[in-house]
Write a protein that holds these residues in place. Structure first.
Motif, PDB file in Angstrom:
ATOM      1  N   MET A 100       0.617  -1.476   0.080  1.00 51.27           N
ATOM      2  CA  MET A 100       0.232   0.017  -0.043  1.00 51.27           C
ATOM      3  C   MET A 100       0.724   1.216  -0.154  1.00 51.27           C
ATOM      4  O   MET A 100       0.336   2.678  -0.524  1.00 51.27           O
ATOM      5  N   ALA A 101       1.830   1.236   0.615  1.00 46.76           N
ATOM      6  CA  ALA A 101       3.126   2.621   0.640  1.00 46.76           C
ATOM      7  C   ALA A 101       3.597   2.517  -0.897  1.00 46.76           C
ATOM      8  O   ALA A 101       5.374   3.090  -0.659  1.00 46.76           O
ATOM      9  N   ASP A 102       3.430   2.283  -2.121  1.00 48.08           N
ATOM     10  CA  ASP A 102       4.028   1.940  -2.943  1.00 48.08           C
ATOM     11  C   ASP A 102       5.504   1.523  -2.999  1.00 48.08           C
ATOM     12  O   ASP A 102       6.635   2.210  -4.223  1.00 48.08           O
ATOM     13  N   THR A 103       5.631   0.128  -2.382  1.00 45.39           N
ATOM     14  CA  THR A 103       6.595  -0.363  -2.328  1.00 45.39           C
ATOM     15  C   THR A 103       7.216  -1.076  -2.929  1.00 45.39           C
ATOM     16  O   THR A 103       8.146  -1.722  -3.740  1.00 45.39           O
ATOM     17  N   GLY A 104       6.466  -1.853  -3.927  1.00 51.54           N
ATOM     18  CA  GLY A 104       6.265  -2.019  -5.324  1.00 51.54           C
ATOM     19  C   GLY A 104       6.598  -4.028  -4.272  1.00 51.54           C
ATOM     20  O   GLY A 104       6.791  -4.154  -3.729  1.00 51.54           O
ATOM     21  N   VAL A 105       5.963  -4.319  -5.613  1.00 51.95           N
ATOM     22  CA  VAL A 105       6.456  -6.372  -5.156  1.00 51.95           C
ATOM     23  C   VAL A 105       7.547  -6.562  -5.050  1.00 51.95           C
ATOM     24  O   VAL A 105       7.772  -7.836  -4.027  1.00 51.95           O
ATOM     25  N   ALA A 106       8.704  -6.538  -5.711  1.00 52.28           N
ATOM     26  CA  ALA A 106      10.024  -6.924  -5.978  1.00 52.28           C
ATOM     27  C   ALA A 106      10.912  -6.527  -4.668  1.00 52.28           C
ATOM     28  O   ALA A 106      11.096  -7.615  -3.266  1.00 52.28           O
ATOM     29  N   ALA A 107      10.873  -5.569  -3.632  1.00 46.10           N
ATOM     30  CA  ALA A 107      10.766  -5.225  -2.692  1.00 46.10           C
ATOM     31  C   ALA A 107      10.334  -5.414  -1.749  1.00 46.10           C
ATOM     32  O   ALA A 107      10.633  -5.457  -0.360  1.00 46.10           O
ATOM     33  N   THR A 108       8.893  -5.391  -1.478  1.00 48.06           N
ATOM     34  CA  THR A 108       8.255  -5.852  -0.721  1.00 48.06           C
ATOM     35  C   THR A 108       8.615  -7.598   0.012  1.00 48.06           C
ATOM     36  O   THR A 108       9.069  -8.074   1.136  1.00 48.06           O
ATOM     37  N   GLU A 109       8.683  -8.149  -1.290  1.00 48.78           N
ATOM     38  CA  GLU A 109       9.343  -9.585  -1.147  1.00 48.78           C
ATOM     39  C   GLU A 109      10.357  -9.914  -0.517  1.00 48.78           C
ATOM     40  O   GLU A 109      11.076 -10.691  -0.026  1.00 48.78           O
ATOM     41  N   PHE A 110      11.640  -8.926  -0.700  1.00 50.88           N
ATOM     42  CA  PHE A 110      12.824  -8.729   0.029  1.00 50.88           C
ATOM     43  C   PHE A 110      13.044  -8.121   1.539  1.00 50.88           C
ATOM     44  O   PHE A 110      13.234  -9.097   2.279  1.00 50.88           O
ATOM     45  N   LEU A 111      11.931  -7.542   1.605  1.00 50.02           N
ATOM     46  CA  LEU A 111      11.216  -7.118   3.078  1.00 50.02           C
ATOM     47  C   LEU A 111      10.840  -7.844   3.920  1.00 50.02           C
ATOM     48  O   LEU A 111      11.959  -8.395   4.482  1.00 50.02           O
ATOM     49  N   LEU A 112      10.411  -8.526   3.149  1.00 54.84           N
ATOM     50  CA  LEU A 112       9.677  -9.567   3.913  1.00 54.84           C
ATOM     51  C   LEU A 112      10.144 -10.878   4.587  1.00 54.84           C
ATOM     52  O   LEU A 112      10.634 -11.854   5.634  1.00 54.84           O
ATOM     53  N   ASN A 113      11.079 -11.863   3.668  1.00 53.62           N
ATOM     54  CA  ASN A 113      12.001 -12.528   3.656  1.00 53.62           C
ATOM     55  C   ASN A 113      13.155 -11.519   4.648  1.00 53.62           C
ATOM     56  O   ASN A 113      13.686 -12.978   5.414  1.00 53.62           O
TER      57      ASN A 113
END
Length: 355
Positions: free
Chosen positions: A99-112
Motif C-alpha cells: 500500500m506504501a508503493d514499495t512494489g512487489v520485488a522490494a516488498t518480497e525482499f524486505l519480508l524475507n
C-alpha cells in the motif's frame, strides 16, 4: 555525508580531537567523494564520511522528514503494535508495504529479510521485528546513498529533467542555494521554453539566489543550453544548471528534444553533461518508478531528486527504485522552503519512515 561541498582545510591544521560540525574537516575514515572551493579556485575532490551528522540543523531536518513521512510510516508501524510475531503480522506487513508503493520485488525482499533475521535472532516481540525492518530497509536503500560531486570539472554541467508538476524548477532553485551556500558560482540556463512562464519562474530563483541566468524569449532549448555552457566556461563559473521542459515520457517528440539538448551540450563541452538529474514527485508512487526507467533509457540518468514526500502515503517508492532501478538519490524534499531539500541518507530515511 551531509554536504556535497566541503572547503579544503589549511595544510597546517591539526586533526580535530572530537566529532566536528558539518563544516569542519572530517575525522572519520573516508567514504565518499566531493569537491571543494578555496575562494574562487577549485580544489581536488576530497574524501568525506557518510555517517549522519548530529548538528542541530540536521536534527531539525530529520524531524521534518519524520513528520513528512508519517502518513506512509504510520500504516506500516501499526503492524508492530500487537503482542506476538506470527503469520498474521507478516501478512499485515506485506499489505502495508504494498500500500506504501514499495512494489512487489522490494516488498518480497524486505519480508524475507525480516522473517530470516527474526528466526536467526530468536526475536519474539513485534518491536524487535520493527527494528529488523529498519535495518533491512537501510540495507536496501544504501545503494541510493551517493553524494553529488562538484569540482572535478569546471564548469560542472548539470542537466535537469522531470514531468510537469514534479517541482523541477523549484528544486533547481533550492539546489542553486545549496551550491551557492557551499561557495560555488552558479549559472542557470532557462531551456524550458515549452511551458509558459517557466523562464520567468527560473529568473525569480536566479534573483533570489543572486546568480546569473541565460535565457531567450521563445528560443530553441538546445541553443539556450549551448549558449549557457559556453558562457559558463568563459565566465569561470563552477556550475551550469540546465532547466529543461517538463514532459511525460510518453511524449516521444519531446523526449527526443531532451536527447537533442544533451547532444548539443556535449558539443559545447565534450565531457558534459556531467550530471543528468530527474526530479520526481514522491506522491506519484509506482508511476515515479516508471518515469525513472523511461528517462534513464532516454538520457542515462546519474541521479534523482525526490520531492513532495511530506504528507504522501506512497513514500515506499524509494524502496521500489532501490530494488528495480538503483539510481542515486542526491536530494529529497519534504516542503516548499529552501531548507526542505536535503541530501539523502538511507539510515535516516528508514528511521524517519518507521519512527
Amino acid at each position: 555525508m551531509f554536504s556535497f561541498f566541503r572547503k579544503k582545510p589549511a595544510p597546517t591544521s591539526a586533526p580535530p580531537a572530537a566529532p566536528a560540525p558539518a563544516t569542519a574537516a572530517p575525522t572519520a575514515p573516508p567514504a565518499a567523494k566531493t569537491g571543494g572551493l578555496i575562494g574562487s579556485a577549485l580544489v581536488a575532490p576530497m574524501e568525506v564520511p557518510v555517517a549522519p551528522a548530529v548538528a542541530p540543523e540536521r536534527q531539525s531536518w530529520l524531524n521534518r522528514l519524520s513528520d513528512g513521512l508519517r502518513k506512509t510510516g504510520s500504516s506500516i508501524s501499526l503492524v508492530f503494535t500487537g503482542a506476538t510475531i506470527d503469520d498474521a503480522l507478516y501478512e499485515e506487513l506485506e499489505a502495508a508495504l504494498l500500500m506504501a508503493d514499495t512494489g512487489v520485488a522490494a516488498t518480497e525482499f524486505l519480508l524475507n529479510e525480516v522473517k530470516r533475521k527474526v528466526q536467526a535472532s530468536g526475536a519474539t516481540r513485534p518491536v524487535q521485528a520493527k527494528n529488523i525492518l529498519v535495518d533491512a530497509l537501510t540495507q536496501l536503500l544504501k545503494p541510493l546513498e551517493k553524494p553529488l560531486v562538484i569540482g572535478e570539472r569546471q564548469p560542472t554541467v548539470i542537466m535537469v529533467a522531470g514531468v510537469n508538476g514534479a517541482g523541477k524548477t523549484t528544486s533547481i532553485g533550492k539546489l542553486t542555494r545549496h551550491l551557492a551556500d557551499g561557495g560555488a558560482s552558479v549559472l542557470l540556463a532557462a531551456a524550458d521554453t515549452f511551458r509558459a512562464a517557466a523562464r520567468e519562474q527560473l529568473a525569480v530563483w536566479a534573483d533570489r539566489n543572486r546568480v546569473e541566468i541565460v535565457s531567450q524569449e521563445g528560443g530553441d532549448p538546445a541553443a539556450v543550453s549551448f549558449d549557457a555552457v559556453t558562457a559558463g566556461r568563459a565566465r569561470g563559473k563552477n556550475v551550469v544548471i540546465v532547466d529543461t521542459a517538463g514532459r511525460l515520457p510518453t511524449q516521444l517528440h519531446l523526449m527526443e528534444e531532451l536527447r537533442k539538448i544533451k547532444r548539443v551540450v556535449t558539443k559545447a563541452e565534450a565531457t558534459a553533461p556531467h550530471e543528468v538529474l530527474l526530479v520526481i514527485d514522491g506522491n506519484t508512487g509506482q508511476n515515479a518508478l516508471q518515469q525513472v526507467k523511461a528517462f534513464d533509457e532516454a538520457l542515462g540518468l546519474t541521479g534523482l531528486v525526490v520531492t513532495k514526500l511530506d504528507g504522501t502515503a506512497k513514500g515506499g517508492v524509494l524502496a521500489a527504485i532501490a530494488q528495480e532501478k538503483p539510481i542515486p538519490v542526491y536530494f529529497i524534499g519534504v516542503g516548499e522552503k529552501l531548507e526542505d531539500l536535503e541530501t539523502f541518507n538511507a539510515r535516516e530515511f528508514a528511521l524517519a519512515l518507521l519512527a
